[in-house]
Design an enzyme around this catalytic site. Structure first.
Site, mmCIF file in Angstrom:
data_model
loop_
_atom_site.group_PDB
_atom_site.id
_atom_site.type_symbol
_atom_site.label_atom_id
_atom_site.label_comp_id
_atom_site.label_asym_id
_atom_site.label_seq_id
_atom_site.Cartn_x
_atom_site.Cartn_y
_atom_site.Cartn_z
ATOM 1 N N GLU A 1 45.501 62.263 42.258
ATOM 2 C CA GLU A 1 44.380 61.974 43.175
ATOM 3 C C GLU A 1 43.440 60.939 42.565
ATOM 4 O O GLU A 1 42.829 60.147 43.282
ATOM 5 C CB GLU A 1 43.656 63.282 43.529
ATOM 6 C CG GLU A 1 44.473 64.099 44.528
ATOM 7 C CD GLU A 1 44.332 65.599 44.401
ATOM 8 O OE1 GLU A 1 43.372 66.074 43.767
ATOM 9 O OE2 GLU A 1 45.209 66.312 44.931
ATOM 10 N N GLU B 1 53.741 66.284 38.320
ATOM 11 C CA GLU B 1 53.319 66.642 39.672
ATOM 12 C C GLU B 1 53.851 65.604 40.661
ATOM 13 O O GLU B 1 53.268 64.527 40.805
ATOM 14 C CB GLU B 1 51.784 66.662 39.762
ATOM 15 C CG GLU B 1 51.141 67.679 38.843
ATOM 16 C CD GLU B 1 49.737 68.059 39.335
ATOM 17 O OE1 GLU B 1 49.535 69.249 39.599
ATOM 18 O OE2 GLU B 1 48.879 67.182 39.473
ATOM 19 N N SER C 1 52.068 72.620 44.960
ATOM 20 C CA SER C 1 52.312 73.779 45.816
ATOM 21 C C SER C 1 52.894 74.988 45.067
ATOM 22 O O SER C 1 53.739 75.710 45.593
ATOM 23 C CB SER C 1 53.217 73.401 46.999
ATOM 24 O OG SER C 1 52.610 72.400 47.782
ATOM 25 N N HIS D 1 45.363 62.446 36.926
ATOM 26 C CA HIS D 1 45.821 63.206 38.086
ATOM 27 C C HIS D 1 46.124 62.239 39.236
ATOM 28 O O HIS D 1 45.436 61.229 39.400
ATOM 29 C CB HIS D 1 44.742 64.217 38.517
ATOM 30 C CG HIS D 1 45.254 65.178 39.551
ATOM 31 N ND1 HIS D 1 45.323 64.850 40.882
ATOM 32 C CD2 HIS D 1 45.756 66.434 39.438
ATOM 33 C CE1 HIS D 1 45.854 65.881 41.547
ATOM 34 N NE2 HIS D 1 46.111 66.851 40.688
ATOM 35 N N ASN E 1 43.445 73.965 38.703
ATOM 36 C CA ASN E 1 42.640 72.764 38.970
ATOM 37 C C ASN E 1 41.853 72.993 40.261
ATOM 38 O O ASN E 1 42.426 72.973 41.343
ATOM 39 C CB ASN E 1 43.591 71.553 39.103
ATOM 40 C CG ASN E 1 42.844 70.294 39.481
ATOM 41 O OD1 ASN E 1 41.612 70.247 39.477
ATOM 42 N ND2 ASN E 1 43.596 69.244 39.814
ATOM 43 N N LYS F 1 39.741 71.131 41.597
ATOM 44 C CA LYS F 1 39.460 69.876 42.324
ATOM 45 C C LYS F 1 37.982 69.847 42.738
ATOM 46 O O LYS F 1 37.144 70.326 41.995
ATOM 47 C CB LYS F 1 40.420 69.720 43.498
ATOM 48 C CG LYS F 1 41.890 69.850 43.038
ATOM 49 C CD LYS F 1 42.898 69.402 44.047
ATOM 50 C CE LYS F 1 44.300 69.544 43.472
ATOM 51 N NZ LYS F 1 45.358 69.041 44.327
ATOM 52 N N GLY G 1 49.651 69.820 47.630
ATOM 53 C CA GLY G 1 48.863 70.213 48.793
ATOM 54 C C GLY G 1 49.628 70.136 50.105
ATOM 55 O O GLY G 1 49.055 70.264 51.181
HETATM 56 P P1 13P Z 1 48.424 72.203 44.994
HETATM 57 O O1 13P Z 1 48.805 73.360 44.129
HETATM 58 O O2 13P Z 1 47.294 72.518 45.945
HETATM 59 O O3 13P Z 1 49.625 71.577 45.663
HETATM 60 O O4 13P Z 1 47.824 71.077 44.009
HETATM 61 C C1 13P Z 1 48.557 70.700 42.914
HETATM 62 C C2 13P Z 1 47.701 69.878 42.033
HETATM 63 O O5 13P Z 1 47.378 68.750 42.345
HETATM 64 C C3 13P Z 1 47.203 70.486 40.788
HETATM 65 O O6 13P Z 1 46.610 69.529 39.975
#
Ligand code: 13P
Length: 253
Positions: free
Chosen positions: A97, A167, A213, A95, A9, A11, A173
């Site tokens: 976010e 997740e 992560s 997601h 992803n 982002k 992150g």
């Molecule tokens: P990270 O791998 O940067 O923690 O992000 C995970 C994520 O949100 C994947 O959709």
């Protein structure tokens, strides 16, 4: 046996040139990987270009979100019909976010799941508890409510077409990966929920990715768990060498 699936992803990262450079290297470095489904999720503006690059490749293409109507006066939105037209096969939905910053709810997730399926896209439905939920031991309650509402009305036949991504918000992150045991505990819970609703055969065919992560160093430990079928990767998907290494290490789990 469920086939592992690793999705990157991106982002809100990568210009067109940066995305093309990344995919050029991934195609070269991962051409021989047959036992893992590999997917990239670039931002909307790159999709058509990356789709062209992936035409003769086994790497799949996903969008990061969609709107539930096919077309209409919805300024700024992108439909499942458009994503299919752009060459996508998958779409992330719900997601954390999007839930956190853009008001996504389990109800909108449900509408988007139907819209994706209707347009022949595989939904990758994201669920996960936040830190407060976990601290108050409300993890399973949160997951149950997200599944109850987000997958509401989904038939067994449709359920077989989706992918779930667990997740935990506190691990995204932050560098704080859930331990393989912590992740497995929730994956097992998710699979039990699926069994209750769709029966054993369907539940054991649905792939559940872990996200938060994930790195080349911890993917094998996660994959060694019985109910973890792959990963949704953020930061570690932005560099070709790191993502390639992560994909290869998936097979060591
Ligand atoms: P990270 O791998 O940067 O923690 O992000 C995970 C994520 O949100 C994947 O959709």
């Amino acid at each position: 046996m469920r086939r592992p699936i690793i999705a990157g992803n991106w982002k809100m990262y990568k210009t067109l040139k940066e995305g093309q450079d990344l995919v050029t290297i991934l195609k070269r470095d991962l051409y021989d990987i047959e036992a893992v489904d590999i997917v990239v999720c670039p931002p909307f503006t790159l999709l058509t270009y990356i789709a062209d690059m992936l035409e003769a490749s086994t790497i799949g293409l996903s969008a990061q979100d969609l709107f539930w109507e096919d077309e209409g006066a919805y300024t700024g939105e992108i439909s499942g019909k458009m994503l299919k037209d752009a060459g996508c096969s998958y779409c992330l939905i719900g997601h954390s976010e999007r839930r956190q910053f853009f008001g996504e709810t389990d109800e909108t997730v449900s509408k988007k799941v139907f819209a994706a399926l209707k347009n022949g896209l595989t939904p990758i439905v994201c669920i996960g508890e936040n830190l407060l939920d976990r601290e108050k031991s409300l993890t399973f309650e949160r997951i149950k409510s997200q599944l109850d509402k987000g997958l509401q009305g989904l038939t067994k036949l449709d359920a077989e077409k989706i992918i779930l991504a667990y997740e935990p918000v506190w691990a995204i992150g932050t560098g704080k990966v859930a331990t393989p045991e912590q992740a497995q505990e929730v994956h097992h819970y998710i699979r039990s929920w699926l069994t209750q609703h769709y029966g054993d055969d369907t539940a054991s065919s649905i792939r559940i990715q872990y996200g938060g992560s994930v790195k080349p160093e911890n993917i094998a430990g996660l994959m060694a768990q019985g109910d973890i079928d792959g990963a949704l990767v953020g930061g570690a998907s932005l560099k070709a060498d790191v993502f390639s290494c992560l994909v290869r290490n998936t097979l060591k789990g």
